[in-house]
Structure formats: structure tokens, C-alpha cells
Design a protein around this motif. Structure first.
Motif, short mmCIF file in Angstrom:
data_model
loop_
_atom_site.label_atom_id
_atom_site.label_comp_id
_atom_site.label_asym_id
_atom_site.label_seq_id
_atom_site.Cartn_x
_atom_site.Cartn_y
_atom_site.Cartn_z
N THR A 398 0.84 -1.19 0.00
CA THR A 398 0.00 0.00 0.00
C THR A 398 0.88 1.25 0.00
OG1 THR A 398 -1.72 -1.19 1.21
CG2 THR A 398 -1.85 1.20 1.24
N ARG A 399 0.44 2.27 -0.69
CA ARG A 399 1.21 3.51 -0.79
C ARG A 399 1.05 4.36 0.47
NH1 ARG A 399 -0.84 2.86 -6.00
NH2 ARG A 399 0.76 2.59 -7.61
N THR A 400 1.51 3.84 1.58
CA THR A 400 1.50 4.63 2.82
C THR A 400 2.71 5.53 2.84
OG1 THR A 400 2.68 2.88 3.99
CG2 THR A 400 0.27 2.83 4.10
N ARG A 401 2.65 6.56 3.67
CA ARG A 401 3.78 7.49 3.77
C ARG A 401 5.05 6.78 4.22
NH1 ARG A 401 -0.53 10.43 5.92
NH2 ARG A 401 0.03 9.75 8.03
N SER A 402 4.91 5.83 5.16
CA SER A 402 6.09 5.15 5.69
C SER A 402 6.79 4.30 4.65
CB SER A 402 5.69 4.27 6.88
OG SER A 402 4.79 3.26 6.48
N VAL A 403 6.06 3.86 3.62
CA VAL A 403 6.65 3.03 2.58
C VAL A 403 7.23 3.87 1.45
CG1 VAL A 403 6.16 1.31 0.79
CG2 VAL A 403 5.23 1.01 3.10
N VAL A 404 6.45 4.80 0.94
CA VAL A 404 6.90 5.52 -0.25
C VAL A 404 7.99 6.55 0.05
CG1 VAL A 404 4.71 5.17 -1.45
CG2 VAL A 404 5.04 7.24 -0.09
N LYS A 405 8.28 6.79 1.34
CA LYS A 405 9.43 7.66 1.63
C LYS A 405 10.74 6.96 1.29
CE LYS A 405 10.02 6.42 6.53
NZ LYS A 405 9.92 6.91 7.94
N ASN A 406 10.70 5.63 1.14
CA ASN A 406 11.85 4.89 0.67
C ASN A 406 11.85 4.94 -0.86
OD1 ASN A 406 13.30 2.47 -0.42
ND2 ASN A 406 13.66 2.05 1.74
N ARG A 407 12.82 5.60 -1.45
CA ARG A 407 12.82 5.85 -2.89
C ARG A 407 12.83 4.56 -3.71
NH1 ARG A 407 17.63 9.93 -3.80
NH2 ARG A 407 16.96 9.67 -5.97
N ALA A 408 13.58 3.56 -3.25
CA ALA A 408 13.64 2.31 -3.99
C ALA A 408 12.29 1.61 -3.99
CB ALA A 408 14.72 1.40 -3.40
N LEU A 409 11.62 1.57 -2.82
CA LEU A 409 10.31 0.94 -2.77
C LEU A 409 9.28 1.73 -3.56
CD1 LEU A 409 9.93 -0.35 0.90
CD2 LEU A 409 10.12 -1.69 -1.19
N ALA A 410 9.34 3.05 -3.48
CA ALA A 410 8.40 3.89 -4.23
C ALA A 410 8.53 3.62 -5.73
CB ALA A 410 8.64 5.36 -3.92
N ALA A 411 9.77 3.48 -6.20
CA ALA A 411 9.98 3.21 -7.63
C ALA A 411 9.47 1.81 -7.99
CB ALA A 411 11.46 3.34 -7.97
N ALA A 412 9.75 0.82 -7.13
CA ALA A 412 9.27 -0.53 -7.40
C ALA A 412 7.75 -0.58 -7.41
CB ALA A 412 9.82 -1.49 -6.36
N PHE A 413 7.11 0.15 -6.50
CA PHE A 413 5.64 0.22 -6.48
C PHE A 413 5.11 0.81 -7.78
CE2 PHE A 413 4.27 0.13 -1.73
CZ PHE A 413 4.94 -1.06 -1.57
N ALA A 414 5.78 1.85 -8.27
CA ALA A 414 5.31 2.51 -9.49
C ALA A 414 5.40 1.60 -10.70
CB ALA A 414 6.12 3.79 -9.73
N GLY A 415 6.35 0.66 -10.69
CA GLY A 415 6.50 -0.24 -11.83
C GLY A 415 5.92 -1.62 -11.62
N ALA A 416 5.31 -1.87 -10.47
CA ALA A 416 4.85 -3.22 -10.13
C ALA A 416 3.75 -3.72 -11.05
CB ALA A 416 4.36 -3.24 -8.67
N HIS A 417 2.90 -2.83 -11.55
CA HIS A 417 1.78 -3.27 -12.38
C HIS A 417 2.25 -3.97 -13.66
CE1 HIS A 417 2.88 0.62 -14.15
NE2 HIS A 417 2.31 0.19 -15.27
N ARG A 418 3.46 -3.66 -14.10
CA ARG A 418 3.99 -4.31 -15.31
C ARG A 418 4.27 -5.79 -15.08
NH1 ARG A 418 5.93 -0.35 -18.98
NH2 ARG A 418 5.94 1.76 -18.09
N PHE A 419 4.27 -6.22 -13.83
CA PHE A 419 4.55 -7.62 -13.50
C PHE A 419 3.37 -8.28 -12.80
CE2 PHE A 419 8.56 -5.40 -13.88
CZ PHE A 419 9.27 -6.24 -14.74
N GLY A 420 2.18 -7.73 -12.98
CA GLY A 420 0.97 -8.36 -12.46
C GLY A 420 0.68 -8.12 -11.00
N VAL A 421 1.31 -7.08 -10.41
CA VAL A 421 1.11 -6.79 -8.99
C VAL A 421 0.41 -5.45 -8.85
CG1 VAL A 421 2.25 -6.34 -6.78
CG2 VAL A 421 3.14 -8.13 -8.32
N GLU A 422 -0.65 -5.41 -8.07
CA GLU A 422 -1.40 -4.18 -7.85
C GLU A 422 -1.03 -3.59 -6.49
OE1 GLU A 422 -5.97 -2.42 -7.64
OE2 GLU A 422 -5.53 -4.21 -8.81
N ILE A 423 -0.68 -2.32 -6.49
CA ILE A 423 -0.40 -1.59 -5.26
C ILE A 423 -1.65 -0.79 -4.88
CG2 ILE A 423 1.13 0.02 -4.10
CD1 ILE A 423 2.50 -2.54 -5.12
N PHE A 424 -2.09 -0.93 -3.64
CA PHE A 424 -3.34 -0.32 -3.20
C PHE A 424 -3.10 1.06 -2.59
CE2 PHE A 424 -4.80 -4.41 -4.07
CZ PHE A 424 -6.16 -4.54 -3.85
N GLU A 425 -4.14 1.87 -2.63
CA GLU A 425 -4.14 3.14 -1.90
C GLU A 425 -4.61 2.88 -0.47
OE1 GLU A 425 -2.87 5.85 -3.08
OE2 GLU A 425 -2.53 4.91 -5.05
#
Length: 488
Positions: A398-425
Motif C-alpha cells: 500500500t502507498r502509505t507514507r512510511s513506505v513511499v518515503k523509501n525511494r527504492a520501494l516507491a519506484a518498485a511500487f510505481a513499476g509493479a503493475h507491469r509484472f501483475g502486482v497491484e499496489i493499493f491506496e
């Protein structure tokens, strides 16, 4: 200065998280997998090598339910031996002394009654829509079809939607540890008219958000305030809160004195080693409250970025996705696998696996995060084995503040849909997971044959279990592809 629940000090005064992590994993494995225990003890690069050992904790327990529970019980025992109550000048006390210790101050209850209109129907916000009734069920079925969640979620959430009177949780008092957390059920439960006991740090900014949710809801918000702090109605936010690391007895005694069937829900999060400390503090709190109130239920949210056993049909769906991937994916995947010596874009499971092992550990989150979340899974398994009511579900990334403040995780979340993974709000995740909590507390949920099936039941993993590729083998590419979007 370290205070409250902490790692035991070494002779030189250091409190080594790696030493404790190795020791806990080794102790957990020792009775079931002595070879694995020795390997954990001898791991010299714990911060990178922990991935293998946390996977082994799951694999070793798969043989029998007794093996699974033995690992969980031994792991918890080791945690309680290797963490302490830190005092001044290294004057440490055993962790379990908190089960009997008296508090240094009293807490009383300030009650906030919601002023909003009760939400009498289960409504899940999703991408600008408000899903309810047939629309909600259609989306649940679509998520199940795409492998975003386990099919058992459809039935559980649909049952709650069909019986909206259950949303009030009449007769229950839900203690939300980490009341200000984005993934917690505070706001949904209050909106449905439930009674919630909020626990969080004594920080006015946190309590401003919590109290705002209490007033906007339609339930009862119970707030711990210091005795002798004056009339809390004058300024509840400045008198509220407790530091669970240092005040387990105070919070436990306050909760034990509340009305209703207690549910102790752990939604705490902190960075690094503090996450282990607060997770263990919550574990001791749950044990102390359960001694005083044996009917107490426990609730947790498991992270999808961990190792789980998954059913055969998840393996089959993942295998189909791998076989049916596009021609471009096949063309690009072969040289990437060759150049990376098999580390990139490899299939998630052997085709005949039954059950499968979904290894979604993310190295950037580190061994402390893994241990903090594993403690919760172990407690859930042991409590279920003892006949206690437990609600534990895998919650989606989930795109919580505690997760997306990590730049690597935020980038992986942004590209996850290309590999069949949905990130929730967050607003979708917390209502969906709160509905599953309601289901567990109000429906007859029979235990499964093996504890791994309890963990897999009604899991909302976002697609990590059923996608074509083993998650770590696609994570780096997802981050590269999502970097531009994450920056935006």
C-alpha cells in the motif's frame, strides 16, 4: 538513551540487533531443523543473508502442524529471552517481568462520541469509485480473477456486505495499537459505529488526527489520559497517549478495565530496530491483557513481503501466467536471466509444487522488519493453537507514507503493475482489511488442517502469490521501470 523494551546489552554495552536476529531464528529452528539452526547461527552477513534463513523458518514448519507450532513457540520463547526491559545504566530486567510489574502512573478514559452519521453499508473506495453491493462483489471477483487476492476474500467480504449490522461490532471493544497508522482500522470502525480504544504515543499531532476521526465517526472513541492531568475534555490531545515501549503495564491495566469483549489489534510500525521493539512490546501487552481477560481476541496485519505457503491453485495460476507471457517478455527475459545468472525474471514456483512457497521478502526492508512481522505471525499461530480467537490477514502493499518515503520501494511500487502486482491506496486497503477483521469477529471461521492455511486464508497479497515471476527476480526491473513515475 534506550528505554523500555529493547535488545539485551552485550558486555561492551552495545545492543546488537543482528546477534538477536540470528539467535532467535536459530532457536526457532533448533528443535525441528538443527542443520538450519546451525546455519543461522553461523551466518556472518546477517543483513543480507537473513533472507535464506527466514525462508527456512517456513519450509521447516511445512512438514506437520506440530512442526509449524514448535517453530513459532520456540521463536517466541527466544524473543522473550533475548529482549529485555532496559533501565538506566544498563540496569536491564527480564522482558517477562512486564507480565506482573506495576505501572508508574495511572491512566483513565476520556470518551469521544462521534458526531457523524453511521455508515450502514460496506463501501470500499477504489480509483475514484465507491464500491458497494453488486459493484463491490464484481470488483472482488475481478481481483480474484486477476490473482490480486485469494478467492476466500470474496466470500468473507461479501458476507460482511450482506450483513451490515455486523459492522458495529456490538459487544466488542477494539484496541487499536498504533491508532494513527494509515493501515489501521480506526476510521472505518468508528464510521461503522464501533467502540475503539486508541493507543498511540503522547504526541499532540498524532492525537489531533485520531480525535478528528473520532468526532467524524459514529462510534465511541476511548482515549487513555494521565490521571491528575486535569479535565481531559479541555484538551484531550495534549493529555492523551502512552509510550508502549516503556508503559506496557499502564496500557495493559487500562485496557483490562474497559467494557466489552476486548480485541487487541497490533497496527504499530516504526523504522529499523524500533519496529522489533514495539512489536515485542505489543506481544507482551497482549499476553498480559489475555491473562486478565481470557476472552481477549488478537488481531494482526501480515505484510505481503514475507515468505508464505500458498495453495496449489495459486501455483497453477502463476504457472499459466509464466507460460502465457508475451513474446516480448520471453524475448527480453532470456538474455536478462543469462546475464544475471538466473537472478532476474525466473518463474515463481516449480510447476508441480503443491503447496508452493511464495518468497516475497524484500532485501531493502531488512532483517528487523522481517523479525518484527514474523513475531506477529508466530503469536497468531500459537494463540490459535491454544484456542484463542485470532484475526490475521495478509494486507496488500500500500502507498502509505512510511513506505513511499523509501525511494527504492516507491519506484518498485510505481513499476509493479507491469509484472501483475497491484499496489493499493491506503483508503482502499484499510477498509478492506477492516471488513475482514469484522468477518473474523462475527462469523464462524473454522480452523484449517495446517496453520499455513490459516495464514493463506483470505489473503490480499496484491498479486505477489499468483504473478508469473518470483517477486525478488522482478523487483529491480520494476524499480527501473517505475523510477520516472515515482519521481513525478
Amino acid at each position: 538513551m534506550t528505554h523500555g523494551v529493547s535488545f539485551a546489552a552485550l558486555p561492551d554495552g552495545r545492543r546488537s540487533t543482528s546477534r538477536v536476529g540470528r539467535q532467535v531464528v536459530a532457536d526457532a529452528l533448533r528443535g525441528v531443523d538443527p542443520v538450519g539452526a546451525r546455519a543461522a547461527e553461523q551466518e556472518t552477513a546477517w543483513r543480507s543473508g537473513y533472507l535464506l534463513h527466514f525462508r527456512r523458518l517456513v519450509e521447516a514448519g511445512l512438514a506437520t502442524p506440530d512442526a509449524w507450532l514448535a517453530i513459532a513457540g520456540a521463536g517466541l520463547d527466544s524473543v522473550h529471552r533475548n529482549l529485555v526491559v532496559a533501565g538506566d545504566e544498563s540496569d536491564d530486567r527480564p522482558l517477562d517481568s512486564l507480565l506482573e510489574a506495576g505501572g508508574t502512573r495511572g491512566l483513565r478514559t476520556a470518551e469521544v462520541t462521534g458526531e457523524g452519521q453511521r455508515q450502514e453499508e460496506l463501501v470500499v473506495p477504489y480509483r475514484g469509485r465507491r464500491l458497494h453491493g453488486a459493484g463491490l462483489r464484481d470488483q472482488l471477483l475481478e481481483w480474484a480473477r486477476r490473482g490480486v487476492l485469494e478467492p476466500s476474500v470474496v466470500d468473507a467480504v461479501s458476507e460482511v456486505a450482506a450483513h451490515p449490522e455486523r459492522l458495529r461490532l456490538d459487544g466488542h471493544t477494539v484496541a487499536v495499537l498504533g491508532a494513527g497508522a494509515e493501515m489501521g482500522p480506526l476510521a472505518p470502525l468508528l464510521g461503522w459505529g464501533a467502540t475503539v480504544a486508541a493507543v498511540d504515543l503522547p504526541r499532540p499531532a498524532v492525537w489531533e488526527r485520531v480525535l478528528r476521526a473520532g468526532r467524524a465517526g459514529a462510534g465511541r472513541l476511548l482515549v487513555p489520559v494521565a490521571e491528575g492531568a486535569g479535565d481531559p475534555r479541555d484538551d484531550v490531545g495534549r493529555a492523551a497517549g502512552a509510550d508502549l515501549l516503556a508503559e506496557v503495564p499502564e496500557v495493559a491495566d487500562w485496557l483490562a478495565g474497559l467494557d466489552g469483549r476486548l480485541v487487541v489489534g497490533n497496527y504499530l510500525y516504526a523504522d529499523g530496530a524500533t519496529h522489533v521493539r514495539v512489536s515485542v512490546a505489543a506481544d507482551v501487552l497482549g499476553a498480559r491483557v489475555s491473562r486478565a481477560r481470557p476472552e481477549t481476541a488478537l488481531a494482526f496485519l501480515a505484510t505481503p513481503t514475507d515468505v508464505f505457503v500458498v495453495p496449489r491453485d495459486a501455483v497453477e495460476q502463476s504457472t499459466r501466467a509464466y507460460v502465457d507471457r508475451s513474446g516480448t517478455a520471453k524475448l527480453v527475459g532470456r538474455p536478462l536471466r543469462w546475464a544475471s545468472r538466473g537472478r532476474l525474471l525466473h518463474r515463481a514456483y516449480p510447476p508441480a509444487a503443491d503447496p508452493g512457497i511464495a518468497d516475497s521478502l524484500v532485501p531493502v526492508q531488512g532483517p528487523n522488519y522481517a523479525l518484527a512481522k514474523r513475531v506477529q505471525r508466530w503469536r497468531a499461530a500459537v494463540a490459535r493453537g491454544d484456542g484463542r480467537a485470532v484475526s490475521l490477514h495478509v494486507a496488500p502493499s500500500t502507498r502509505t507514507r512510511s513506505v513511499v518515503k523509501n525511494r527504492a520501494l516507491a519506484a518498485a511500487f510505481a513499476g509493479a503493475h507491469r509484472f501483475g502486482v497491484e499496489i493499493f491506496e491506503p483508503e482502499t486497503s484499510n477498509i478492506l482489511m477492516a471488513a475482514l477483521l469484522v468477518h473474523d469477529l462475527t462469523a464462524d471461521v473454522p480452523p484449517h488442517e495446517h496453520p499455513w492455511q490459516d495464514e493463506a486464508h483470505a489473503a490480499v497479497h496484491g498479486g505477489l502469490w499468483r504473478a508469473a515471476y518470483e517477486p525478488r527476480s522482478a523487483l529491480g526491473l520494476a524499480a527501473v521501470l517505475g523510477y520516472g513515475s515515482a519521481r513525478g
